[in-house]
Design a protein around this motif. Structure first.
Motif, PDB file in Angstrom:
ATOM      1  N   SER A 271       0.733  -1.181   0.097  1.00  0.00           N
ATOM      2  CA  SER A 271      -0.238  -0.044   0.153  1.00  0.00           C
ATOM      3  C   SER A 271       0.861   0.943   0.076  1.00  0.00           C
ATOM      4  O   SER A 271       0.448   2.108  -0.741  1.00  0.00           O
ATOM      5  CB  SER A 271      -0.937   0.119   1.609  1.00  0.00           C
ATOM      6  OG  SER A 271      -1.826   1.145   1.327  1.00  0.00           O
ATOM      7  N   ARG A 272       1.824   1.161   0.860  1.00  0.00           N
ATOM      8  CA  ARG A 272       2.911   2.445   1.176  1.00  0.00           C
ATOM      9  C   ARG A 272       3.256   2.547  -0.499  1.00  0.00           C
ATOM     10  O   ARG A 272       3.566   3.304  -0.999  1.00  0.00           O
ATOM     11  CB  ARG A 272       4.037   2.300   1.626  1.00  0.00           C
ATOM     12  CG  ARG A 272       2.909   2.402   3.709  1.00  0.00           C
ATOM     13  CD  ARG A 272       4.672   2.604   4.293  1.00  0.00           C
ATOM     14  NE  ARG A 272       4.807   1.273   4.526  1.00  0.00           N
ATOM     15  CZ  ARG A 272       4.753   0.853   5.089  1.00  0.00           C
ATOM     16  NH1 ARG A 272       3.612   0.507   6.233  1.00  0.00           N
ATOM     17  NH2 ARG A 272       5.386  -0.943   5.232  1.00  0.00           N
ATOM     18  N   ARG A 273       4.280   1.468  -1.005  1.00  0.00           N
ATOM     19  CA  ARG A 273       4.551   1.493  -2.543  1.00  0.00           C
ATOM     20  C   ARG A 273       3.623   1.986  -3.552  1.00  0.00           C
ATOM     21  O   ARG A 273       3.735   2.762  -4.895  1.00  0.00           O
ATOM     22  CB  ARG A 273       4.723   0.056  -3.155  1.00  0.00           C
ATOM     23  CG  ARG A 273       5.662   0.177  -3.833  1.00  0.00           C
ATOM     24  CD  ARG A 273       6.314  -1.567  -4.816  1.00  0.00           C
ATOM     25  NE  ARG A 273       5.035  -1.949  -5.080  1.00  0.00           N
ATOM     26  CZ  ARG A 273       4.521  -2.363  -5.724  1.00  0.00           C
ATOM     27  NH1 ARG A 273       4.678  -1.432  -7.187  1.00  0.00           N
ATOM     28  NH2 ARG A 273       3.556  -2.900  -5.870  1.00  0.00           N
ATOM     29  N   VAL A 274       2.092   1.174  -3.730  1.00  0.00           N
ATOM     30  CA  VAL A 274       1.055   1.931  -4.806  1.00  0.00           C
ATOM     31  C   VAL A 274       1.110   3.495  -4.301  1.00  0.00           C
ATOM     32  O   VAL A 274       0.463   4.679  -5.294  1.00  0.00           O
ATOM     33  CB  VAL A 274      -0.400   1.468  -4.281  1.00  0.00           C
ATOM     34  CG1 VAL A 274      -1.427   2.127  -4.747  1.00  0.00           C
ATOM     35  CG2 VAL A 274       0.302   0.085  -5.087  1.00  0.00           C
ATOM     36  N   GLN A 275       1.199   4.190  -2.791  1.00  0.00           N
ATOM     37  CA  GLN A 275       0.321   5.476  -2.335  1.00  0.00           C
ATOM     38  C   GLN A 275       1.743   6.468  -3.231  1.00  0.00           C
ATOM     39  O   GLN A 275       1.353   7.152  -3.433  1.00  0.00           O
ATOM     40  CB  GLN A 275       0.641   5.092  -0.724  1.00  0.00           C
ATOM     41  CG  GLN A 275      -0.733   5.123  -0.312  1.00  0.00           C
ATOM     42  CD  GLN A 275      -1.069   5.363   1.359  1.00  0.00           C
ATOM     43  OE1 GLN A 275       0.332   5.823   1.895  1.00  0.00           O
ATOM     44  NE2 GLN A 275      -2.200   5.188   1.314  1.00  0.00           N
ATOM     45  N   GLN A 276       2.753   6.053  -2.991  1.00  0.00           N
ATOM     46  CA  GLN A 276       3.673   6.251  -3.803  1.00  0.00           C
ATOM     47  C   GLN A 276       4.369   6.386  -5.042  1.00  0.00           C
ATOM     48  O   GLN A 276       3.962   7.551  -5.695  1.00  0.00           O
ATOM     49  CB  GLN A 276       5.455   5.539  -2.879  1.00  0.00           C
ATOM     50  CG  GLN A 276       6.732   6.663  -3.055  1.00  0.00           C
ATOM     51  CD  GLN A 276       7.159   7.735  -2.982  1.00  0.00           C
ATOM     52  OE1 GLN A 276       6.238   8.135  -1.664  1.00  0.00           O
ATOM     53  NE2 GLN A 276       7.344   8.652  -3.090  1.00  0.00           N
TER      54      GLN A 276
END
Length: 300
Positions: free
Chosen positions: A167-172
């Motif tokens: 999720s953090r990667r997608v948000q980034q």
């Protein structure tokens, strides 16, 4: 170094030759001064600190003058002594350390007892270690059972952590895409503004070109009108020339008739008529041409 006692010496008569005159005990580190009197080092140093003279002969002696008495040491080594542990051994003093360290049954028995105590202590410690190991093994088994029960939860936690990382990667990535979209939007807005300004400039230029074309068409129309009027004027001039030619023919006929007296007046009238017609036509045509040229310059 351990001091000997008289009880340790086999022959008491030998003790008289190795006894310190100050402390009346067996020598311990025997030394002598220039007067050759022998004392224990500690006893002699203490006596010299109190008074710098030999206690026996009262000769002046300094601490730095003291030297080891080798003969007394050798005599002490040859003295027969007993084992200090009273095991029944007798021998020279210099042999007693070897006996006490290696052959004395009392020392050996004591060493055996100490070894047994050490073994018992080690066995006790080993038993304690075994109990602790068993307790630790039980705790490990319990923890292993608990960990096996907690394995699905840990797996879910690991999956949750992976999902959070994803999720953090997608948000980034989404944030990067937003920044890229904002940059592209700004770029497109700038290009659109430039294209709009260029389009407005093209429209303005097209309008100006249309105005110029309209002015050019108007000028062409005015020029055609001027050409038409010039043709009409040319026709009028032609008719005037024809009239003049007819008048000239008439004048020639009159001359033939003999009316010589009327010739100057006739010529004057003819010239005035021609000049008036030509002046009027040329003036009107020049005014129209000048007005058309001014209009064309203003529109351009």
């Amino acid at each position: 170094m351990q001091r000997l006692s008289e009880a340790d010496i086999v022959n008491v008569a030998d003790a008289e030759h190795i006894t310190c005159p100050i402390c009346s005990e067996i020598f311990l580190d025997p030394v002598f001064g220039p007067c050759q009197h022998v004392y224990c080092r500690a006893c002699m140093v203490a006596a010299l600190q109190a008074r710098a003279e030999c206690p026996s002969c009262r000769k002046r002696v300094r601490v730095r003058d003291l030297k080891v008495h080798r003969f007394t040491l050798d005599l002490m080594d040859r003295t027969e002594v007993r084992c200090s542990h009273k095991c029944g051994w007798q021998g020279r003093l210099d042999y007693r350390p070897g006996h006490m360290n290696e052959a004395c049954p009392v020392v050996l028995r004591r060493q055996v007892d100490e070894a047994k105590e050490a073994v018992q202590t080690i066995q006790q410690e080993l038993a304690d270690c075994r109990r602790e190991a068993m307790a630790a093994e039980q705790r490990m088994q319990q923890e292993l059972a608990a960990s096996q029960k907690m394995a699905p939860l840990r797996q879910r936690e690991a999956e949750l952590e992976q999902a959070r990382a994803e999720s953090r990667r997608v948000q980034q990535q989404f944030a990067d895409c937003q920044r890229e979209a904002r940059r592209n939007k700004e770029k497109l807005q700038k290009e659109l503004a430039n294209s709009r300004s260029e389009e407005a400039l093209h429209v303005q230029r097209a309008a100006e070109l249309e105005q110029v074309n309209a002015a050019f068409r108007l000028t062409q129309q005015e020029l055609a009108e001027c050409k038409r009027k010039a043709c009409e004027t040319q026709q009028q001039l032609s008719s005037s020339r024809n009239q003049v030619a007819s008048l000239m023919s008439r004048q020639a006929e009159l001359e033939k008739v003999g009316c010589i007296c009327c010739r100057p007046v006739f010529l004057l009238c003819l010239v005035c008529l021609l000049w008036a017609g030509f002046f009027c036509c040329s003036k009107a045509m020049n005014q129209e041409l000048q007005q058309g040229w001014d209009n064309c310059q203003k529109e351009v």
